[in-house]
Design an enzyme around this catalytic site. Structure first.
Site, PDB file in Angstrom:
ATOM      1  N   ARG A  31       9.068  -1.958 -10.185  1.00 12.89           N
ATOM      2  CA  ARG A  31       9.634  -3.119  -9.468  1.00 12.89           C
ATOM      3  C   ARG A  31       9.169  -3.132  -8.010  1.00 12.89           C
ATOM      4  O   ARG A  31       8.350  -3.939  -7.607  1.00 12.89           O
ATOM      5  CB  ARG A  31      11.170  -3.082  -9.583  1.00 12.89           C
ATOM      6  CG  ARG A  31      11.847  -4.374  -9.157  1.00 12.89           C
ATOM      7  CD  ARG A  31      12.032  -4.534  -7.676  1.00 12.89           C
ATOM      8  NE  ARG A  31      12.737  -3.418  -7.046  1.00 12.89           N
ATOM      9  CZ  ARG A  31      12.856  -3.281  -5.737  1.00 12.89           C
ATOM     10  NH1 ARG A  31      12.330  -4.173  -4.923  1.00 12.89           N
ATOM     11  NH2 ARG A  31      13.478  -2.233  -5.210  1.00 12.89           N
ATOM     12  N   ASP A  32       9.636  -2.190  -7.213  1.00 12.56           N
ATOM     13  CA  ASP A  32       9.298  -2.194  -5.781  1.00 12.56           C
ATOM     14  C   ASP A  32       7.796  -2.018  -5.598  1.00 12.56           C
ATOM     15  O   ASP A  32       7.182  -2.601  -4.702  1.00 12.56           O
ATOM     16  CB  ASP A  32      10.056  -1.054  -5.076  1.00 12.56           C
ATOM     17  CG  ASP A  32      10.325  -1.340  -3.613  1.00 12.56           C
ATOM     18  OD1 ASP A  32       9.594  -2.155  -3.032  1.00 12.56           O
ATOM     19  OD2 ASP A  32      11.264  -0.751  -3.042  1.00 12.56           O
ATOM     20  N   HIS A  85      16.677   5.309  -0.180  1.00 11.17           N
ATOM     21  CA  HIS A  85      15.528   4.512  -0.637  1.00 11.17           C
ATOM     22  C   HIS A  85      14.596   4.349   0.564  1.00 11.17           C
ATOM     23  O   HIS A  85      14.728   3.403   1.346  1.00 11.17           O
ATOM     24  CB  HIS A  85      16.058   3.151  -1.130  1.00 11.17           C
ATOM     25  CG  HIS A  85      15.017   2.169  -1.569  1.00 11.17           C
ATOM     26  ND1 HIS A  85      14.809   1.834  -2.894  1.00 11.17           N
ATOM     27  CD2 HIS A  85      14.128   1.416  -0.871  1.00 11.17           C
ATOM     28  CE1 HIS A  85      13.856   0.927  -2.980  1.00 11.17           C
ATOM     29  NE2 HIS A  85      13.428   0.648  -1.763  1.00 11.17           N
ATOM     30  N   HIS A  96      10.969   4.004   2.421  1.00 10.93           N
ATOM     31  CA  HIS A  96       9.532   3.682   2.390  1.00 10.93           C
ATOM     32  C   HIS A  96       8.823   4.620   3.355  1.00 10.93           C
ATOM     33  O   HIS A  96       9.431   5.151   4.293  1.00 10.93           O
ATOM     34  CB  HIS A  96       9.325   2.203   2.738  1.00 10.93           C
ATOM     35  CG  HIS A  96       9.722   1.283   1.614  1.00 10.93           C
ATOM     36  ND1 HIS A  96       8.795   0.683   0.789  1.00 10.93           N
ATOM     37  CD2 HIS A  96      10.949   0.907   1.154  1.00 10.93           C
ATOM     38  CE1 HIS A  96       9.440  -0.047  -0.127  1.00 10.93           C
ATOM     39  NE2 HIS A  96      10.745   0.073   0.068  1.00 10.93           N
ATOM     40  N   CYS A 145       7.167  -4.408   0.536  1.00  7.48           N
ATOM     41  CA  CYS A 145       8.116  -5.488   0.322  1.00  7.48           C
ATOM     42  C   CYS A 145       7.445  -6.775   0.761  1.00  7.48           C
ATOM     43  O   CYS A 145       6.923  -6.851   1.867  1.00  7.48           O
ATOM     44  CB  CYS A 145       9.409  -5.261   1.116  1.00  7.48           C
ATOM     45  SG  CYS A 145      10.548  -6.655   0.972  1.00  7.48           S
ATOM     46  N   ASN A 200       7.161   3.010  -1.301  1.00  8.65           N
ATOM     47  CA  ASN A 200       8.236   4.011  -1.253  1.00  8.65           C
ATOM     48  C   ASN A 200       7.608   5.384  -1.182  1.00  8.65           C
ATOM     49  O   ASN A 200       6.450   5.565  -1.542  1.00  8.65           O
ATOM     50  CB  ASN A 200       9.066   3.946  -2.537  1.00  8.65           C
ATOM     51  CG  ASN A 200       9.750   2.626  -2.707  1.00  8.65           C
ATOM     52  OD1 ASN A 200       9.153   1.663  -3.173  1.00  8.65           O
ATOM     53  ND2 ASN A 200      11.004   2.566  -2.317  1.00  8.65           N
TER      54      ASN A 200
END
Ligand code: HMG
Ligand code: MG
Length: 298
Positions: free
Chosen positions: A15-16, A207, A209, A240, A249
């Site tokens: 996803r990310d 979370h 990055h 993002c 990440n």
């Protein structure tokens, strides 16, 4: 140091990671990535986002991808949902866990989900309620916890307030996002100290990055405070779309290597994970951003 003995890793690469790729990625590649990650021993693999395809085209087709994967009973496959429309679509394909995503910065909230922080919380409330009454677990994200691409510094109290609202709404876990990776260890500790006055540390996730190369150091700083859930992305994929310059990440390979060196259990087979990172990097035509992946996968 008081690092937890067991750490849960939430793999967010599908996803990310993939939401920020510029090329078109086929549903078959997405599904294969999710399945291969689940086969490494990870217990949570974020599997997509039911968001507007006009806003994030890379996540279009998340329903088809979710339906295509061979799901393992011991693995959770959460997906992002920004509103009831996304939630209904996720529920229709049998999703068992969703994540709502807010921010501690007003400007980021507007750019990312086109509404204020308050409006976003009002939008999430019925999603959380509907999910919980269908037995669907809900995770809550807070973005910009250590800085915002539009506003710069964000106060820890602003983070604590949004985290607290999401927790009281019924999110079982609050993931604290250093969206642009500008945080440093002491700042991360201070932020978690403030948030922990409102949400118990056992319900917090980190979370981070890795834009400025601080993510592992920041993780260690907050794990020492008891945070035992870490979000990371295989091969360090990601960024993002609404945070210019944000890199991926922290790489899952790097986190697993560090934790295994400290005797912490993650349940993840590092060699299999490195192979997945190597494979997906080749599929995407990009160099793996994981140092461990490069060292072990060469
Ligand atoms: P909006 O334009 O205000 O929404 O966007 P709207 O309700 O006015 O609807 C506009 C159009 O979108 C309509 O279609 C809706 O049907 C459609 P049209 O009539 O124009 O054809 N629509 C949807 N379509 C599919 N799924 C939906 C959906 N909702 C509306 N769920 C909205 C508001 C929230 C939808 C939009 O801003 C959006 O989708 N944003 C998503 C942004 C995003 O995914 N960002 C990346 C994830 S967050 C992140 O990466 C940070 C994180 O990793 C933590 C960290 O690192 O900090 C989590
Ligand atoms: Mg993120």
């Amino acid at each position: 140091m008081a690092i937890p003995e067991v750490v849960k890793i939430v793999e967010v690469g599908p996803r990310d990671g993939l939401q920020n790729e510029s090329g078109v990625i086929g549903g078959d590649v997405k599904a294969a990535l999710i399945e291969q990650l689940a086969d490494t021993g990870l217990s949570v693999v974020e599997a997509g986002a039911f968001v507007s395809p006009k806003w994030v085209p890379q996540m279009a087709g998340s329903g088809e991808v979710f339906s295509a994967i061979r799901r393992r009973s011991r693995v959770s496959y959460p997906v992002l949902v920004p509103n009831m429309k996304g939630f209904e679509a996720a529920r229709a394909v049998g999703v068992e866990e969703v994540a709502v995503f807010g921010a501690a910065s007003e400007s980021f909230s507007q750019r990312n989900i086109n509404c204020s922080i308050l409006e976003s919380l009002e939008r999430f409330a019925p999603v959380v309620e509907a999910a919980r009454s269908s037995g669907i677990r809900v995770r809550g994200y807070v973005s910009c916890v250590l800085g915002c691409p539009y506003e710069g510094d964000i106060s820890p109290m602003a983070v604590a307030e949004v985290a607290d609202r999401l927790f009281r709404m019924g999110c079982y876990e609050i993931s604290l996002g250093d969206t642009i990776g500008t945080g440093t260890p002491l700042k991360a500790r201070q932020m978690v100290e403030t948030v922990a006055t409102r949400v118990p540390v056992a319900h917090l996730a980190a979370h981070f990055h890795d834009t400025y190369g601080q993510a592992l150091a920041n993780l260690l700083a907050v794990m020492d405070m008891g945070i035992a859930t870490v979000d990371s992305s295989v091969a360090g994929l990601g960024g993002c779309p609404y945070a210019k310059g944000a890199s991926g990440n922290v790489a899952t390979e790097d986190v697993v290597y560090m934790l295994s060196g400290m005797g912490v259990t993650t349940g993840v087979d590092l060699h299999r994970l490195v192979a997945v990172g190597k494979w997906i990097s080749r599929e995407l035509g990009r160099a793996p951003a994981s140092k461990v992946g490069v060292a072990m996968g060469a």
